[in-house]
Design a protein around this motif. Structure first.
Motif, PDB file in Angstrom:
ATOM      1  N   THR A  84       0.865  -1.166   0.000  1.00 19.58           N
ATOM      2  CA  THR A  84       0.000   0.000   0.000  1.00 19.58           C
ATOM      3  C   THR A  84       0.909   1.224   0.000  1.00 19.58           C
ATOM      4  O   THR A  84       2.115   1.105   0.177  1.00 19.58           O
ATOM      5  CB  THR A  84      -0.957  -0.003   1.210  1.00 19.58           C
ATOM      6  OG1 THR A  84      -1.906   1.045   1.055  1.00 19.58           O
ATOM      7  CG2 THR A  84      -0.216   0.145   2.519  1.00 19.58           C
TER       8      THR A  84
ATOM      9  N   ARG B  68       5.749   3.626  -0.066  1.00 18.99           N
ATOM     10  CA  ARG B  68       5.287   2.238  -0.126  1.00 18.99           C
ATOM     11  C   ARG B  68       5.542   1.486   1.178  1.00 18.99           C
ATOM     12  O   ARG B  68       6.596   1.616   1.794  1.00 18.99           O
ATOM     13  CB  ARG B  68       5.957   1.496  -1.275  1.00 18.99           C
ATOM     14  CG  ARG B  68       5.433   0.066  -1.449  1.00 18.99           C
ATOM     15  CD  ARG B  68       5.966  -0.565  -2.691  1.00 18.99           C
ATOM     16  NE  ARG B  68       5.172  -0.069  -3.801  1.00 18.99           N
ATOM     17  CZ  ARG B  68       5.025  -0.691  -4.956  1.00 18.99           C
ATOM     18  NH1 ARG B  68       5.645  -1.827  -5.200  1.00 18.99           N
ATOM     19  NH2 ARG B  68       4.283  -0.191  -5.903  1.00 18.99           N
TER      20      ARG B  68
ATOM     21  N   VAL C 297      -3.945   6.552   3.308  1.00 10.98           N
ATOM     22  CA  VAL C 297      -3.575   5.288   2.667  1.00 10.98           C
ATOM     23  C   VAL C 297      -4.240   5.229   1.294  1.00 10.98           C
ATOM     24  O   VAL C 297      -5.408   5.563   1.144  1.00 10.98           O
ATOM     25  CB  VAL C 297      -4.022   4.088   3.530  1.00 10.98           C
ATOM     26  CG1 VAL C 297      -3.776   2.789   2.808  1.00 10.98           C
ATOM     27  CG2 VAL C 297      -3.289   4.117   4.854  1.00 10.98           C
ATOM     28  N   ARG C 298      -3.472   4.776   0.301  1.00  9.47           N
ATOM     29  CA  ARG C 298      -4.021   4.672  -1.056  1.00  9.47           C
ATOM     30  C   ARG C 298      -3.310   3.554  -1.814  1.00  9.47           C
ATOM     31  O   ARG C 298      -2.312   3.028  -1.359  1.00  9.47           O
ATOM     32  CB  ARG C 298      -3.877   6.004  -1.791  1.00  9.47           C
ATOM     33  CG  ARG C 298      -2.448   6.491  -1.884  1.00  9.47           C
ATOM     34  CD  ARG C 298      -2.383   7.947  -2.342  1.00  9.47           C
ATOM     35  NE  ARG C 298      -1.023   8.377  -2.536  1.00  9.47           N
ATOM     36  CZ  ARG C 298      -0.186   8.729  -1.573  1.00  9.47           C
ATOM     37  NH1 ARG C 298      -0.579   8.681  -0.322  1.00  9.47           N
ATOM     38  NH2 ARG C 298       1.042   9.103  -1.848  1.00  9.47           N
ATOM     39  N   ASP C 299      -3.843   3.210  -2.945  1.00 10.61           N
ATOM     40  CA  ASP C 299      -3.243   2.224  -3.843  1.00 10.61           C
ATOM     41  C   ASP C 299      -2.983   0.865  -3.197  1.00 10.61           C
ATOM     42  O   ASP C 299      -1.988   0.223  -3.504  1.00 10.61           O
ATOM     43  CB  ASP C 299      -1.901   2.726  -4.403  1.00 10.61           C
ATOM     44  CG  ASP C 299      -2.026   4.007  -5.185  1.00 10.61           C
ATOM     45  OD1 ASP C 299      -3.131   4.319  -5.627  1.00 10.61           O
ATOM     46  OD2 ASP C 299      -1.011   4.692  -5.336  1.00 10.61           O
ATOM     47  N   ALA C 300      -3.832   0.423  -2.331  1.00  9.10           N
ATOM     48  CA  ALA C 300      -3.604  -0.882  -1.708  1.00  9.10           C
ATOM     49  C   ALA C 300      -3.762  -1.991  -2.743  1.00  9.10           C
ATOM     50  O   ALA C 300      -4.745  -2.040  -3.480  1.00  9.10           O
ATOM     51  CB  ALA C 300      -4.574  -1.100  -0.556  1.00  9.10           C
ATOM     52  N   GLU C 301      -2.775  -2.848  -2.799  1.00  6.49           N
ATOM     53  CA  GLU C 301      -2.782  -4.026  -3.671  1.00  6.49           C
ATOM     54  C   GLU C 301      -2.330  -5.199  -2.802  1.00  6.49           C
ATOM     55  O   GLU C 301      -1.147  -5.538  -2.758  1.00  6.49           O
ATOM     56  CB  GLU C 301      -1.841  -3.810  -4.852  1.00  6.49           C
ATOM     57  CG  GLU C 301      -1.761  -4.978  -5.817  1.00  6.49           C
ATOM     58  CD  GLU C 301      -3.024  -5.155  -6.651  1.00  6.49           C
ATOM     59  OE1 GLU C 301      -3.353  -6.313  -6.957  1.00  6.49           O
ATOM     60  OE2 GLU C 301      -3.665  -4.151  -6.993  1.00  6.49           O
TER      61      GLU C 301
END
Length: 120
Positions: free
Chosen positions: A8, A49, A83-87
């Motif tokens: 994330t 990250r 928090v953003r772009d959690a994969e």
């Protein structure tokens, strides 16, 4: 075994604070039954990250973690840090073994699998 892995992004200027403040949640997860590993690790090459790695005995152990109060509270905690772009994905593992065989050779094949080398 269930492995949860991914990443994330957290605002780079706040990542260290977010990870330090998350320690109680991480520690609580590690104490849950069926948890073998639980880690949030800052990426050395990307200041925003954070890598996530978890290992659980089975689906029941992971389900108990996800349904617990600590998990819900942790999500609220993280929301204050942009928090953003959690994969993050979960993987069901049917066989685990060492990378190095008894002779100390690193191998990609699964050499302890009783079906390995089976021609039939």
């Amino acid at each position: 075994m269930i492995v949860v892995a991914g990443y994330t992004h957290i605002d780079a200027s706040r990542r260290a604070d977010a990870l330090a403040a998350a320690k109680p949640y991480i520690d609580a997860a590690r104490k849950r039954g069926g948890c073998n590993a639980y880690s949030w690790t800052p990426c050395p090459d990307d200041p925003a990250r954070v890598y996530v790695f978890e290992e659980w005995d089975d689906e029941a152990a992971l389900a108990a973690h996800l349904a617990g109060d600590t998990y819900a509270t942790m999500l609220g905690h993280l929301s204050q840090f942009d928090v953003r772009d959690a994969e993050v994905k979960k993987y069901r593992v049917d066989l685990a073994e060492p990378v190095y065989d008894p002779e100390g050779v690193a191998r990609a094949d699964f050499f302890t699998d009783p079906k390995a080398g089976d021609a039939g």
